[in-house]
Design a protein around this motif. Structure first.
Motif, mmCIF file in Angstrom:
data_model
loop_
_atom_site.group_PDB
_atom_site.id
_atom_site.type_symbol
_atom_site.label_atom_id
_atom_site.label_comp_id
_atom_site.label_asym_id
_atom_site.label_seq_id
_atom_site.Cartn_x
_atom_site.Cartn_y
_atom_site.Cartn_z
ATOM 1 N N VAL A 72 102.169 149.660 -9.073
ATOM 2 C CA VAL A 72 101.278 148.827 -9.880
ATOM 3 C C VAL A 72 100.098 148.429 -8.989
ATOM 4 C CG1 VAL A 72 101.029 146.711 -11.221
ATOM 5 C CG2 VAL A 72 103.207 147.961 -11.243
ATOM 6 N N ILE A 73 98.921 148.748 -9.443
ATOM 7 C CA ILE A 73 97.695 148.499 -8.670
ATOM 8 C C ILE A 73 96.906 147.361 -9.327
ATOM 9 C CG2 ILE A 73 95.557 149.558 -7.791
ATOM 10 C CD1 ILE A 73 98.040 151.095 -6.860
ATOM 11 N N TYR A 74 96.362 146.490 -8.521
ATOM 12 C CA TYR A 74 95.399 145.503 -9.040
ATOM 13 C C TYR A 74 94.037 146.178 -9.058
ATOM 14 C CZ TYR A 74 92.219 141.526 -9.202
ATOM 15 O OH TYR A 74 91.214 140.654 -9.550
ATOM 16 N N LEU A 75 93.383 146.171 -10.208
ATOM 17 C CA LEU A 75 92.037 146.752 -10.295
ATOM 18 C C LEU A 75 91.179 145.884 -11.190
ATOM 19 C CD1 LEU A 75 89.974 149.055 -9.757
ATOM 20 C CD2 LEU A 75 90.996 150.285 -11.672
ATOM 21 N N GLU A 131 96.557 155.104 -13.789
ATOM 22 C CA GLU A 131 95.442 154.533 -14.574
ATOM 23 C C GLU A 131 94.405 153.861 -13.679
ATOM 24 O OE1 GLU A 131 95.703 155.136 -17.797
ATOM 25 O OE2 GLU A 131 97.655 156.030 -17.310
ATOM 26 N N ALA A 132 94.698 153.766 -12.402
ATOM 27 C CA ALA A 132 93.802 153.045 -11.484
ATOM 28 C C ALA A 132 92.666 153.966 -11.062
ATOM 29 C CB ALA A 132 94.584 152.550 -10.275
ATOM 30 N N LYS A 133 91.612 153.974 -11.852
ATOM 31 C CA LYS A 133 90.508 154.916 -11.603
ATOM 32 C C LYS A 133 89.200 154.166 -11.424
ATOM 33 C CE LYS A 133 92.634 158.813 -13.775
ATOM 34 N NZ LYS A 133 93.346 158.901 -15.034
ATOM 35 N N ILE A 151 99.554 146.416 2.697
ATOM 36 C CA ILE A 151 98.669 146.107 1.580
ATOM 37 C C ILE A 151 97.238 146.502 1.938
ATOM 38 C CG2 ILE A 151 97.842 144.257 0.059
ATOM 39 C CD1 ILE A 151 100.477 142.810 1.646
ATOM 40 N N ARG A 152 96.602 147.237 1.044
ATOM 41 C CA ARG A 152 95.210 147.609 1.249
ATOM 42 C C ARG A 152 94.380 146.906 0.184
ATOM 43 N NH1 ARG A 152 92.713 151.795 3.910
ATOM 44 N NH2 ARG A 152 94.243 151.216 5.469
ATOM 45 N N LEU A 153 93.445 146.107 0.653
ATOM 46 C CA LEU A 153 92.582 145.330 -0.225
ATOM 47 C C LEU A 153 91.165 145.847 -0.028
ATOM 48 C CD1 LEU A 153 91.617 142.899 -1.827
ATOM 49 C CD2 LEU A 153 92.434 141.428 -0.026
ATOM 50 N N VAL A 154 90.555 146.329 -1.113
ATOM 51 C CA VAL A 154 89.240 146.969 -1.014
ATOM 52 C C VAL A 154 88.253 146.324 -1.980
ATOM 53 C CG1 VAL A 154 87.972 149.161 -1.247
ATOM 54 C CG2 VAL A 154 90.331 149.175 -0.410
ATOM 55 N N VAL A 155 87.060 146.035 -1.484
ATOM 56 C CA VAL A 155 85.978 145.549 -2.343
ATOM 57 C C VAL A 155 84.774 146.449 -2.099
ATOM 58 C CG1 VAL A 155 84.525 143.600 -3.007
ATOM 59 C CG2 VAL A 155 86.801 143.166 -2.057
ATOM 60 N N LYS A 187 78.291 144.827 -10.396
ATOM 61 C CA LYS A 187 79.592 144.172 -10.280
ATOM 62 C C LYS A 187 80.435 144.887 -9.220
ATOM 63 C CE LYS A 187 82.509 143.988 -13.981
ATOM 64 N NZ LYS A 187 83.437 144.826 -13.959
ATOM 65 N N PRO A 188 81.013 144.146 -8.273
ATOM 66 C CA PRO A 188 81.835 144.823 -7.269
ATOM 67 C C PRO A 188 83.114 145.401 -7.887
ATOM 68 C CG PRO A 188 82.033 142.457 -7.030
ATOM 69 C CD PRO A 188 80.973 142.695 -8.054
ATOM 70 N N THR A 189 83.655 146.395 -7.251
ATOM 71 C CA THR A 189 84.966 146.928 -7.629
ATOM 72 C C THR A 189 85.977 146.327 -6.663
ATOM 73 O OG1 THR A 189 83.956 149.008 -8.305
ATOM 74 C CG2 THR A 189 86.334 149.049 -7.876
ATOM 75 N N VAL A 190 87.042 145.755 -7.197
ATOM 76 C CA VAL A 190 88.079 145.164 -6.337
ATOM 77 C C VAL A 190 89.401 145.823 -6.667
ATOM 78 C CG1 VAL A 190 89.276 143.045 -5.673
ATOM 79 C CG2 VAL A 190 86.878 142.927 -6.372
ATOM 80 N N PHE A 191 90.057 146.383 -5.655
ATOM 81 C CA PHE A 191 91.415 146.869 -5.916
ATOM 82 C C PHE A 191 92.352 146.555 -4.769
ATOM 83 C CE2 PHE A 191 89.095 150.716 -4.502
ATOM 84 C CZ PHE A 191 89.926 151.250 -3.536
ATOM 85 N N ILE A 192 93.621 146.436 -5.134
ATOM 86 C CA ILE A 192 94.661 146.097 -4.158
ATOM 87 C C ILE A 192 95.834 147.056 -4.350
ATOM 88 C CG2 ILE A 192 96.204 144.303 -3.271
ATOM 89 C CD1 ILE A 192 94.337 142.217 -4.640
ATOM 90 N N ILE A 193 96.190 147.725 -3.268
ATOM 91 C CA ILE A 193 97.343 148.626 -3.281
ATOM 92 C C ILE A 193 98.406 148.010 -2.374
ATOM 93 C CG2 ILE A 193 98.182 150.960 -2.775
ATOM 94 C CD1 ILE A 193 95.182 151.828 -2.718
#
Ligand code: PMP
Length: 295
Positions: A4-7, A16-18, A89-93, A109-115
């Motif tokens: 489950v990815i935070y996006l 679905e995390a695209k 945990i990889r947190l990317v902005v 708008k920034p893209t924020v995702f957390i793996i």
């Protein structure tokens, strides 16, 4: 079901995390990130990582658009949704979706995702035997450019250094700065021990100020070792009594050979290094932000 990815405010399956091919993180490496670890149900030094993320973003004038509290909660919730207690945990902005030009004003708008993924531990042998490393021709970025204190998405310089280590058949590369001072490795900070003093380069030299590095300095001081943040050269490395690397993924790893020179007397990890590895492991097992406080 995958991870489950935070996006961008939602939790989605990894399939679905695209993100857009017009995202400037992809097109230009325009963005910042963090690598964080959870041990035994606790996130190690979460607020320090979040602070560093926001400092990196501020430096490149990137508005993350979330408070630190919201970001921390998103990270903890990502761990919960994946039912993880031990994780990397990889947190990317990123700057977000723009056009083909590099002007960040085109990105609204920034893209924020957390793996959050299960951690791949390095073989224990690595910690007992130690690594061989080399200094490489690629220099650490100059502080007047992309300052190495910014944990930016642009790691190509580090990747070039890693390729040089690979070609030399060793595990890691040590990067010098333009004046020949030792800075750090491709994804780790570096320490030497000389006459009982635990020494690491100062942040102003142009290094990422590692969270693990800072923990090791604290631990060393608590144990009563002398510590110093000071510049040193390849020569100092070669004649060091001990050498080790620190980073979130690798933790604390001994180095036993640099550019063909055996470190210390016998080519075995040093005593102070071994003590610091032990104490660091003790600390990570108990210190951190609880992921499941009510369980
Ligand atoms: N230097 C570089 C270039 C890195 O990428 C990392 C890993 N994030 C480190 C040092 C170590 O930093 P930390 O201990 O915060 O993981």
């Amino acid at each position: 079901m995958g991870l489950v990815i935070y996006l961008n405010g939602e939790f989605v399956d990894e399939e679905e995390a695209k993100i857009s091919v017009f995202d400037h993180g992809v097109l230009y490496g325009d963005g910042v990130f963090e690598g964080i670890r959870a041990y035994n149900g606790r996130v190690f030094r979460l607020s320090q990582h979040i602070d560093r993320l926001y400092e990196s973003a501020k430096s490149i004038l990137l508005d993350i658009g979330m408070t630190k509290e919201e970001m921390s909660e998103a990270l903890l919730e990502t761990l919960r949704r994946n039912n993880l207690r031990d994780a990397y945990i990889r947190l990317v902005v990123t700057r977000g979706k723009g056009d083909l030009g590099l002007d960040p004003r085109m990105c609204s708008k920034p893209t924020v995702f957390i793996i959050a993924a299960q951690i791949q531990l390095y073989p224990e042998e690595l910690y007992e035997k130690g690594l061989e490393v080399v200094t490489v021709p690629t220099r650490r970025n100059i502080v007047e450019g992309v300052n190495p204190r910014i944990k930016s998405l642009n790691y190509l310089n580090n990747i070039l250094a890693k390729i040089e280590a690979n070609l030399a058949g060793v595990s890691e590369a040590i990067l010098l700065n333009n004046e020949g001072y030792v800075t750090e490795c491709t994804g780790d900070n570096i320490f030497i021990v000389k006459n009982g003093e635990v020494i690491t380069p100062p942040p102003f030299l142009g290094i990422l100020e590692g969270v693990t590095r800072n923990s090791i300095l604290e631990i060393a001081e608590k144990l009563g070792y002398r510590t110093a943040e000071k510049v040193f050269t390849r020569h100092d490395l070669y004649v060091a009594d001990e050498c080790f690397l620190t980073g979130t993924a690798a933790e604390v790893v001994p180095v036993v050979k640099v550019d063909g020179r055996v470190i210390g007397e016998d080519g075995k990890p040093g005593k102070i290094t071994a003590t610091l590895i032990r104490e660091f492991r003790k600390l990570t097992a108990v210190d951190g932000t609880e992921i499941y406080p009510n369980r």
